[in-house]
Design a protein around this motif. Sequence first.
Motif, PDB file in Angstrom:
ATOM      1  N   THR A 641       0.831  -1.201   0.000  1.00 41.43           N
ATOM      2  CA  THR A 641       0.000   0.000   0.000  1.00 41.43           C
ATOM      3  C   THR A 641       0.866   1.251   0.000  1.00 41.43           C
ATOM      4  O   THR A 641       2.041   1.225   0.362  1.00 41.43           O
ATOM      5  CB  THR A 641      -0.926   0.054   1.232  1.00 41.43           C
ATOM      6  N   GLN A 653      -8.377   8.000  -1.634  1.00 40.20           N
ATOM      7  CA  GLN A 653      -9.063   7.086  -0.724  1.00 40.20           C
ATOM      8  C   GLN A 653      -8.048   6.575   0.307  1.00 40.20           C
ATOM      9  O   GLN A 653      -6.839   6.763   0.156  1.00 40.20           O
ATOM     10  CB  GLN A 653      -9.656   5.880  -1.490  1.00 40.20           C
ATOM     11  N   SER A 655      -6.071   4.088   1.084  1.00 39.05           N
ATOM     12  CA  SER A 655      -5.483   2.884   0.488  1.00 39.05           C
ATOM     13  C   SER A 655      -4.863   1.984   1.543  1.00 39.05           C
ATOM     14  O   SER A 655      -4.935   0.750   1.437  1.00 39.05           O
ATOM     15  CB  SER A 655      -4.422   3.289  -0.549  1.00 39.05           C
ATOM     16  N   LEU A 658      -7.681   0.074   3.352  1.00 33.76           N
ATOM     17  CA  LEU A 658      -8.256  -0.958   2.489  1.00 33.76           C
ATOM     18  C   LEU A 658      -7.280  -2.119   2.322  1.00 33.76           C
ATOM     19  O   LEU A 658      -7.684  -3.293   2.337  1.00 33.76           O
ATOM     20  CB  LEU A 658      -8.614  -0.369   1.123  1.00 33.76           C
ATOM     21  N   LYS A 661      -7.471  -4.294   5.361  1.00 33.76           N
ATOM     22  CA  LYS A 661      -8.707  -5.078   5.371  1.00 33.76           C
ATOM     23  C   LYS A 661      -8.599  -6.277   4.428  1.00 33.76           C
ATOM     24  O   LYS A 661      -8.992  -7.399   4.770  1.00 33.76           O
ATOM     25  CB  LYS A 661      -9.887  -4.193   4.961  1.00 33.76           C
ATOM     26  N   VAL A 679      -2.550  -1.801  -3.232  1.00 31.51           N
ATOM     27  CA  VAL A 679      -3.578  -0.768  -3.276  1.00 31.51           C
ATOM     28  C   VAL A 679      -2.872   0.589  -3.357  1.00 31.51           C
ATOM     29  O   VAL A 679      -2.121   0.969  -2.448  1.00 31.51           O
ATOM     30  CB  VAL A 679      -4.483  -0.800  -2.031  1.00 31.51           C
ATOM     31  N   CYS A 698      -7.082   3.660  -6.413  1.00 29.77           N
ATOM     32  CA  CYS A 698      -8.113   4.526  -5.861  1.00 29.77           C
ATOM     33  C   CYS A 698      -8.276   5.754  -6.755  1.00 29.77           C
ATOM     34  O   CYS A 698      -7.283   6.384  -7.145  1.00 29.77           O
ATOM     35  CB  CYS A 698      -7.732   4.966  -4.442  1.00 29.77           C
ATOM     36  N   TYR A 703     -12.969   2.938  -6.831  1.00 29.20           N
ATOM     37  CA  TYR A 703     -11.826   2.035  -6.895  1.00 29.20           C
ATOM     38  C   TYR A 703     -11.820   1.313  -8.241  1.00 29.20           C
ATOM     39  O   TYR A 703     -12.832   0.726  -8.653  1.00 29.20           O
ATOM     40  CB  TYR A 703     -11.898   1.004  -5.767  1.00 29.20           C
ATOM     41  N   GLU A 727     -15.581   0.113  -0.580  1.00 26.51           N
ATOM     42  CA  GLU A 727     -14.604  -0.877  -0.138  1.00 26.51           C
ATOM     43  C   GLU A 727     -15.218  -2.269  -0.092  1.00 26.51           C
ATOM     44  O   GLU A 727     -14.557  -3.258  -0.434  1.00 26.51           O
ATOM     45  CB  GLU A 727     -14.055  -0.491   1.236  1.00 26.51           C
ATOM     46  N   ASP A 728     -16.468  -2.367   0.348  1.00 30.61           N
ATOM     47  CA  ASP A 728     -17.121  -3.680   0.412  1.00 30.61           C
ATOM     48  C   ASP A 728     -17.196  -4.320  -0.972  1.00 30.61           C
ATOM     49  O   ASP A 728     -17.006  -5.537  -1.122  1.00 30.61           O
ATOM     50  CB  ASP A 728     -18.527  -3.548   0.998  1.00 30.61           C
TER      51      ASP A 728
END
Length: 817
Positions: A641, A653, A655, A658, A661, A679, A698, A703, A727-728
């Motif tokens: 990242t 965003q 990054s 995310l 995650k 990311v 991003c 995304y 993100e989901d």
Amino acid sequence: MGKPKLVIIGNGMAPGRMLEHLFEKDRDAYDVTIFNAEPRVNYNRLMLSPVLSGEKTYEDIITHDENWYAEHSVTLHKAARITQIDRTAKTVSSDTGITAGYDKLVVATGSSPFIIPLPGKDLEGVLAYRDLEDVEKMLTAAERGGRAVVIGGGLLGLEAAAGLKMRGMDVTVLHLMPTLMERQLDPAAGFLLEEEFKRRGIEVRTKANSHEIVDDGTGKVTAIRLDDGTEIAASIVVMAVGIRPSADLAKAAGLETGRGVLVADDMRTSDPDIFALGECVEHRGQCYGLVAPLYDMAQVLADNLLGGALNYTGSVTATKLKVTGVDLYSAGDFAEGPDRSEIVLRDASAGVYKRLVIKDDRIIGAVLYGETSDGPWFFDLLKKGTDVSGMRETLIFGQAYQGGAPLDPTAAVAALPDDAEICGCNGVCKGTIVTAIRDRGLTTLDDVRAHTKASASCGTCTGLVEQLMQVTLGDAYNPAAVTPMCGCTHLGHDDVRRLIKSKQLKTIPAVMQELEWTSSGGCAKCRPALNYYLVSDWPDEYADDYQSRFINERVHANIQKDGTYSVVPRMWGGMTSSTELRAIADVVDKFNIPAVKCTGGQRIDMLGISKEDLPAVWADLGKAGFVSGQAYAKGLRTVKTCVGSDWCRFGTQDSTGLGIKLEKFMWGSWTPAKLKLAVSGCPRNCAEATCKDIGIICVDSGYEIHYAGAAGLEIKGTEVLCQVATEDEVIEHVAALTQMYREQGRYLERIYKWAKRIGLDEIKRQIAGDPARRKAYYDRFVFSQKFAQVDPWSERVSGKDKHEFKPLAVVSMEAAE
């Protein structure tokens, strides 16, 4: 004036093929509306048996996905059964309240399973076998176990029995006649088929007349009673005794019907604006339940809807049984008679039986068991009424033995005419395949499958398709798809994966026994591959065999050229803290580790650790909260990242957040080869997301998801999968893409090579364009993560369904060598 309205009642294989022909000739001829009684898109019903057995999923057998209907401007009403045809108003009405007008109407209502009027036929647990809903009910029953009783020893009944057995149920087949599949097989072949099913542990009772289905007292099936008084315990009873054309709707509308909807040679009914198609049709006194005649009808109907003059004159049919490992082919009329003769070849030791029925020097029937490669050739001779008197002496030995010296298999397939059917499941002839290969520049089996559908369903015609490619391409043919996975087997990776699923093989010894490995213990190439395939296919049942892994995976560290090891703790998204850094420094000092390196994956690598120090190094790192970075894994390694919007003035965003995650969600999952993610917080791409296996860029609106990059021996930029807003959605798309790769990738095949083999358009269609299929992949990934490898550095029992993961210290170092 707008386009004329074409309304189709039914969304099965026949109307689907008809629309393909129609759109091929004139994409804009009609405004098309389809009413489908099922709550789904079009799928290949021939492939329900592999879905039942576990060899395929519903997503694998979809013929036309949601995108296809959108691309062709087709309005599809799902779960909308037509209840009335008003021929005067020229409208149809559905049970969901929709009324649609038509200029031309196609009735394609298919057929209905015949239910024997036995006492108890309405009990819970009595099932038919006709559509996906029936399969889903059987799969639910199979999860509970017990015994399935299948009434009917015909094509569908035997496929259902084999599938339920593969799903772990005890199975009994009851058949009224003396031998199985008596409509398609003579008694000798029926006997061989019965013996094969018995070898598989399926009980077969012929001359068995069912008398009553027994109630357990609560309205559920508990047994079935035969006329002779025999009672057989049953958790479910599957009726597979035949089908009837679904002609009631047409009859209620005043159309002429017999057993089915009566049609002329142009597929018109008694109403000139209404056509009928498929299993609901009666044509010249015949009703057809096999796919080849339905596809012939579809071509004729498409032509006539565009003002053509094609006629359907009837079909000669051929039958194959879709049970893995059973080779059976039947065509034509094989009954005995005074005006016909026969040629028979029997080889009991090889399990081969062939019988040709001859009348007036022409083949009128063929039954092949155990060796069916000449089936299409015999069938072509049968359909064309070819005089075989000149080859009578060698006819039974097949095409390769005609005309003097034996032909090799490729020469034999080259001699087939262009209209010879190669793929029965999808109605694909030789000429279609050859034209596609030449016009589209296809060089691999996967290319041919993607563009023609030949060999894409049950797979029994794969050998013929490969031979045809060899003939057409010559030296340009790429046989990589059929290269054996190692010297211990003749099977390629794809066939091994398919057979592991279809035969329910759940251990390495079971695979080697059932698939006839030539080496008793396998080798260094096949054992790691088999171990991965079993981990991937049976995450909740198979116990990962570390002794079948490479040395790095066995010792959870990377071996170096001097025999020492490097250890890499995981730093989520490349983030760390002073506490973690102090812990690493303490370990370096304590064990006199000679080299400490910042990796390209934003982690710290400690190099030069002796093997005997590994358990203690892991223990100290574990106490500090570290888990393995799995820098050795054929699995997720890093998620690189940049600092993203929290710190960077260009970041759009979060990054880093995310990336963390994604890494915490996906770590511990094995994949065919190493998997690296990144990311980047903006298009400046500081995390180098466009050369990773999967990358996220991003942007202001969300995304952009990339995949199939490479930055090693081969340099390749990524492909864009899609753009999403949240993100989901990123996590769902990335997990689904990873699962698709896990299920289809060959061991040690990087994601960019897999994507090239499968096809970028196909991956985009399944993951970006089909929400239902994407969700199914995602759900399977989530399920497998329940059993994923937890931290191998710490001795603990995981909360993940109580799977125990022990540190390497428990395993002897001698065994790890």
